[in-house]
Scaffold this motif. Structure first.
Motif, PDB file in Angstrom:
ATOM      1  N   SER A 113      -5.741  20.534 -41.986  1.00  0.00           N
ATOM      2  CA  SER A 113      -6.179  19.139 -42.138  1.00  0.00           C
ATOM      3  C   SER A 113      -4.974  18.206 -42.080  1.00  0.00           C
ATOM      4  O   SER A 113      -4.003  18.396 -42.819  1.00  0.00           O
ATOM      5  CB  SER A 113      -6.910  18.959 -43.471  1.00  0.00           C
ATOM      6  OG  SER A 113      -7.973  19.873 -43.588  1.00  0.00           O
ATOM      7  N   LEU A 114      -5.049  17.216 -41.214  1.00  0.00           N
ATOM      8  CA  LEU A 114      -3.958  16.264 -41.033  1.00  0.00           C
ATOM      9  C   LEU A 114      -4.363  14.923 -41.632  1.00  0.00           C
ATOM     10  O   LEU A 114      -5.301  14.273 -41.149  1.00  0.00           O
ATOM     11  CB  LEU A 114      -3.633  16.091 -39.541  1.00  0.00           C
ATOM     12  CG  LEU A 114      -3.387  17.374 -38.738  1.00  0.00           C
ATOM     13  CD1 LEU A 114      -3.092  17.018 -37.286  1.00  0.00           C
ATOM     14  CD2 LEU A 114      -2.263  18.191 -39.337  1.00  0.00           C
ATOM     15  N   GLY A 115      -3.696  14.527 -42.713  1.00  0.00           N
ATOM     16  CA  GLY A 115      -3.964  13.223 -43.295  1.00  0.00           C
ATOM     17  C   GLY A 115      -3.516  12.102 -42.368  1.00  0.00           C
ATOM     18  O   GLY A 115      -2.678  12.295 -41.485  1.00  0.00           O
ATOM     19  N   ARG A 116      -4.078  10.926 -42.573  1.00  0.00           N
ATOM     20  CA  ARG A 116      -3.721   9.773 -41.742  1.00  0.00           C
ATOM     21  C   ARG A 116      -2.514   9.087 -42.382  1.00  0.00           C
ATOM     22  O   ARG A 116      -2.635   8.336 -43.346  1.00  0.00           O
ATOM     23  CB  ARG A 116      -4.903   8.811 -41.653  1.00  0.00           C
ATOM     24  CG  ARG A 116      -4.677   7.657 -40.705  1.00  0.00           C
ATOM     25  CD  ARG A 116      -5.825   6.667 -40.781  1.00  0.00           C
ATOM     26  NE  ARG A 116      -5.602   5.520 -39.921  1.00  0.00           N
ATOM     27  CZ  ARG A 116      -6.257   4.383 -40.014  1.00  0.00           C
ATOM     28  NH1 ARG A 116      -7.202   4.236 -40.953  1.00  0.00           N
ATOM     29  NH2 ARG A 116      -5.994   3.385 -39.198  1.00  0.00           N
ATOM     30  N   GLY A 175       4.062  16.695 -41.776  1.00  0.00           N
ATOM     31  CA  GLY A 175       3.973  17.409 -43.043  1.00  0.00           C
ATOM     32  C   GLY A 175       3.954  16.548 -44.276  1.00  0.00           C
ATOM     33  O   GLY A 175       3.892  17.077 -45.389  1.00  0.00           O
ATOM     34  N   ALA A 176       3.965  15.219 -44.128  1.00  0.00           N
ATOM     35  CA  ALA A 176       3.941  14.341 -45.288  1.00  0.00           C
ATOM     36  C   ALA A 176       2.592  14.334 -45.981  1.00  0.00           C
ATOM     37  O   ALA A 176       2.497  14.002 -47.173  1.00  0.00           O
ATOM     38  CB  ALA A 176       4.305  12.912 -44.869  1.00  0.00           C
ATOM     39  N   ALA A 177       1.520  14.706 -45.270  1.00  0.00           N
ATOM     40  CA  ALA A 177       0.175  14.721 -45.849  1.00  0.00           C
ATOM     41  C   ALA A 177      -0.668  15.711 -45.053  1.00  0.00           C
ATOM     42  O   ALA A 177      -1.251  15.352 -44.026  1.00  0.00           O
ATOM     43  CB  ALA A 177      -0.449  13.330 -45.818  1.00  0.00           C
ATOM     44  N   VAL A 178      -0.729  16.943 -45.506  1.00  0.00           N
ATOM     45  CA  VAL A 178      -1.402  17.995 -44.758  1.00  0.00           C
ATOM     46  C   VAL A 178      -1.873  19.076 -45.720  1.00  0.00           C
ATOM     47  O   VAL A 178      -1.286  19.268 -46.795  1.00  0.00           O
ATOM     48  CB  VAL A 178      -0.454  18.582 -43.685  1.00  0.00           C
ATOM     49  CG1 VAL A 178       0.697  19.317 -44.322  1.00  0.00           C
ATOM     50  CG2 VAL A 178      -1.199  19.481 -42.722  1.00  0.00           C
ATOM     51  N   SER A 179      -2.921  19.796 -45.353  1.00  0.00           N
ATOM     52  CA  SER A 179      -3.393  20.915 -46.158  1.00  0.00           C
ATOM     53  C   SER A 179      -3.819  22.057 -45.247  1.00  0.00           C
ATOM     54  O   SER A 179      -4.273  21.839 -44.113  1.00  0.00           O
ATOM     55  CB  SER A 179      -4.564  20.501 -47.064  1.00  0.00           C
ATOM     56  OG  SER A 179      -5.717  20.192 -46.302  1.00  0.00           O
ATOM     57  N   LEU A 180      -3.678  23.275 -45.748  1.00  0.00           N
ATOM     58  CA  LEU A 180      -4.072  24.472 -45.014  1.00  0.00           C
ATOM     59  C   LEU A 180      -4.234  25.624 -45.996  1.00  0.00           C
ATOM     60  O   LEU A 180      -3.731  25.575 -47.120  1.00  0.00           O
ATOM     61  CB  LEU A 180      -3.038  24.846 -43.954  1.00  0.00           C
ATOM     62  CG  LEU A 180      -1.703  25.438 -44.414  1.00  0.00           C
ATOM     63  CD1 LEU A 180      -1.004  26.108 -43.252  1.00  0.00           C
ATOM     64  CD2 LEU A 180      -0.781  24.384 -45.015  1.00  0.00           C
ATOM     65  N   ARG A 181      -4.925  26.660 -45.566  1.00  0.00           N
ATOM     66  CA  ARG A 181      -5.100  27.824 -46.416  1.00  0.00           C
ATOM     67  C   ARG A 181      -3.789  28.602 -46.528  1.00  0.00           C
ATOM     68  O   ARG A 181      -3.016  28.677 -45.571  1.00  0.00           O
ATOM     69  CB  ARG A 181      -6.181  28.734 -45.860  1.00  0.00           C
ATOM     70  CG  ARG A 181      -7.581  28.221 -46.123  1.00  0.00           C
ATOM     71  CD  ARG A 181      -8.502  29.357 -46.467  1.00  0.00           C
ATOM     72  NE  ARG A 181      -9.890  28.930 -46.464  1.00  0.00           N
ATOM     73  CZ  ARG A 181     -10.920  29.771 -46.449  1.00  0.00           C
ATOM     74  NH1 ARG A 181     -10.693  31.064 -46.422  1.00  0.00           N
ATOM     75  NH2 ARG A 181     -12.163  29.321 -46.469  1.00  0.00           N
ATOM     76  N   ASP A 200       9.130  20.410 -40.301  1.00  0.00           N
ATOM     77  CA  ASP A 200       7.713  20.168 -40.038  1.00  0.00           C
ATOM     78  C   ASP A 200       7.358  20.479 -38.586  1.00  0.00           C
ATOM     79  O   ASP A 200       6.345  21.121 -38.298  1.00  0.00           O
ATOM     80  CB  ASP A 200       7.365  18.708 -40.339  1.00  0.00           C
ATOM     81  CG  ASP A 200       7.269  18.441 -41.828  1.00  0.00           C
ATOM     82  OD1 ASP A 200       7.306  19.414 -42.592  1.00  0.00           O
ATOM     83  OD2 ASP A 200       7.156  17.267 -42.216  1.00  0.00           O
ATOM     84  N   THR A 201       8.193  20.019 -37.671  1.00  0.00           N
ATOM     85  CA  THR A 201       7.923  20.226 -36.250  1.00  0.00           C
ATOM     86  C   THR A 201       7.942  21.699 -35.897  1.00  0.00           C
ATOM     87  O   THR A 201       7.051  22.196 -35.198  1.00  0.00           O
ATOM     88  CB  THR A 201       8.959  19.464 -35.401  1.00  0.00           C
ATOM     89  OG1 THR A 201       8.940  18.081 -35.748  1.00  0.00           O
ATOM     90  CG2 THR A 201       8.668  19.624 -33.919  1.00  0.00           C
TER      91      THR A 201
END
Length: 505
Positions: A113-116, A175-181, A200-201
């Motif tokens: 999930s990529l936050g805006r 990577g400033a606002a992201v989620s993953l399993r 992050d890249t």
């Protein structure tokens, strides 16, 4: 599903207080939310404010490293939530931020999930006031005038929100606002702790190859309070990308230079050749064509029982064949030896399966890669124009598609069919200049020898089968017995050198 929010921080406690105040009012169940602030050697050490989530603690980064990459990796290591969520220490989020992001991890294990990510020059400076704005639903109005991440906006626009993303879709990751399993995080190898800038890249590139399904979540805005500096935009300079990141990630190819002498970098293509039972001449013909092609961004893995089959034997024994093969390619940095064929090309974008009997033309691999990228196919197959004489032709697998197919394939289901459903399939036919049979010419010559009698009289010998003529050809071209003895002594010296090399610490 438990969520661990990891916030790497160094100094600037007043900014961190705003972030923790925003997290204190999340709609996601508090009993499932764990917030960890990783103090990256701040002086003085960071202290937690009074307004913070119920389950919140500080972890001091160990002295073994420092920087954003090290702090993020350490935060993932010391937490245990099934979902990992990263947040920068100067970000302000709304009350539904965690709920909006993590809902995709409830749907599928491969979702990222990529936050805006937004930027706002000014915002609330008091944590209590910020919490009140969040509760009343007025936070967005208070942060009016914010603007988005230019690179991410461009990638999303060009790919229809990543629904039509190509091999560069990972560039939408910030990577400033992201989620993953956590399971996907570990499958991708985790954040590289050695990278302070660009981690992050590089991690996003590996996530993409591991089959991560990137989803931009527009209902999860996160505001950077302050200008869009390089540290916040996560955009390393062109020089840093070409020098530090390009060896670790083949895409984008415009940043890649020529292969280095030591071969220490992630190749664009990982080629796999099963050489068990194959004669030395056939193997060298196949491998040399791979290494000498126009596509130089390649590494070759030779698969055989190297540990159990490289000592002793005669010229007719496959053990000596393996020893000769290993001696030839020990000094080639792009060639490695393995007893087991890799299942995927990870972290390389492509896995190339080459039967040892086939030799690729000079530009064949480059054309296969170009076709895979244009067609965005998960599998590109290359067959000779005539019916194949032995087994399948050449297969170029897209690592991303192959990894996803391996996770969803049912028992007994064809992997190629699954990849075709997941990512598409493309088949090509090749002429002799693109794909050469390395055994057929040798067999023809051997049959001609077999037709000539050893005493010069016609009709004294009979033709053999293709398999027999291949063996006869190897024996006939091995030279006199004295030559074979010299070859054994040479290989023996090479074997002793190899043994000493293995014993070195």
């Amino acid at each position: 599903m438990t969520v661990s929010v990891v916030i790497p921080a160094r100094g600037r406690s007043e900014r961190l207080a705003l972030t923790l105040a925003a997290l204190a009012g999340q709609t996601y169940p508090a009993r499932l939310l764990d917030v960890v602030v990783v103090d990256d050697h701040s002086s003085p050490p960071i202290q937690l404010p009074s307004l913070r989530p119920a389950r919140c603690r500080i972890e001091r980064a160990p002295a073994t490293g420092r920087g954003a990459g090290h702090a993020r990796a350490y935060g993932a290591h010391v937490t245990s939530g099934k979902v990992i969520c990263w947040l920068d220490p100067d970000m302000v989020v709304g009350p539904r931020f965690i709920e909006a992001l993590v809902r995709w991890q409830h749907v599928h294990a491969e979702c990222v999930s990529l936050g805006r990510v937004l930027f706002c020059a000014r915002g609330p400076e008091d944590p209590t006031a910020l919490a009140g704005l969040a509760r009343s639903g007025s936070l967005s109005s208070a942060l009016a005038g914010s603007y988005g991440h230019a690179r991410v906006a461009r990638v999303l626009e060009q790919s229809c929100g990543l629904r039509d993303a190509d091999h560069l879709g990972f560039q939408a990751y910030v990577g400033a606002a992201v989620s993953l399993r956590r399971s996907l995080y570990e499958a991708a190898g985790g954040v590289d702790p050695a990278l302070d800038l660009g981690q992050d890249t590089e991690f996003a590139y590996r996530l993409w190859q591991a089959g991560g399904l990137f989803l931009p979540e527009y209902a999860a805005p996160a505001w950077h309070i302050g200008p869009a500096t390089p540290a916040r935009t996560r955009l390393p300079s062109a020089r840093f990308q070409s020098t530090a990141l390009a060896p670790l990630m083949p895409h984008p190819r415009s940043r890649r230079g020529l292969p280095t002498a030591d071969g220490r970098r992630v190749p664009l293509v990982r080629a796999v050749v099963d050489v068990a039972g194959a004669p030395y001449e056939t193997v060298s013909g196949c491998v040399d064509r791979l290494l000498d092609g126009t596509e130089q961004d390649i590494a070759v893995t030779l698969v055989a029982d190297w540990d159990g089959g490289v000592y002793g034997g005669t010229s007719a024994n496959p053990r000596l064949e393996l020893r000769l093969i290993q001696a030839r390619y020990l000094s080639e940095p792009r060639v490695s030896f393995s007893a087991v064929a890799p299942r995927t090309g990870f972290p390389s974008p492509y896995l190339l399966q080459v039967p040892v009997a086939w030799g690729l033309g000079g530009d064949t691999l480059a054309r296969l890669v170009a076709r895979a990228e244009r067609a965005r196919a998960g599998l590109v197959e290359l067959f000779p124009e005539s019916a194949p004489t032995r087994g399948a032709g050449i297969r170029l697998w897209r690592t991303r598609a192959l990894t996803r197919a391996l996770r969803v394939r049912s028992e007994g289901e064809s992997l190629a069919d699954v990849v075709s459903e997941v990512h598409g399939r493309y088949r090509m036919h090749a002429g002799h200049e693109c794909l050469q049979d390395l055994i057929a010419p040798r067999s023809t010559e051997a049959r001609a020898r077999a037709a000539r009698p050893s005493d010069g009289r016609p009709g004294a010998a009979t033709a053999a089968s293709d398999g027999d003529t291949a063996v006869a050809s190897r024996r006939d071209t091995s030279g006199p017995r004295k030559g074979r003895g010299a070859m054994r002594r040479l290989v023996g010296r090479l074997g002793k050198g190899l043994a000493r090399r293995r014993r070195r610490p």
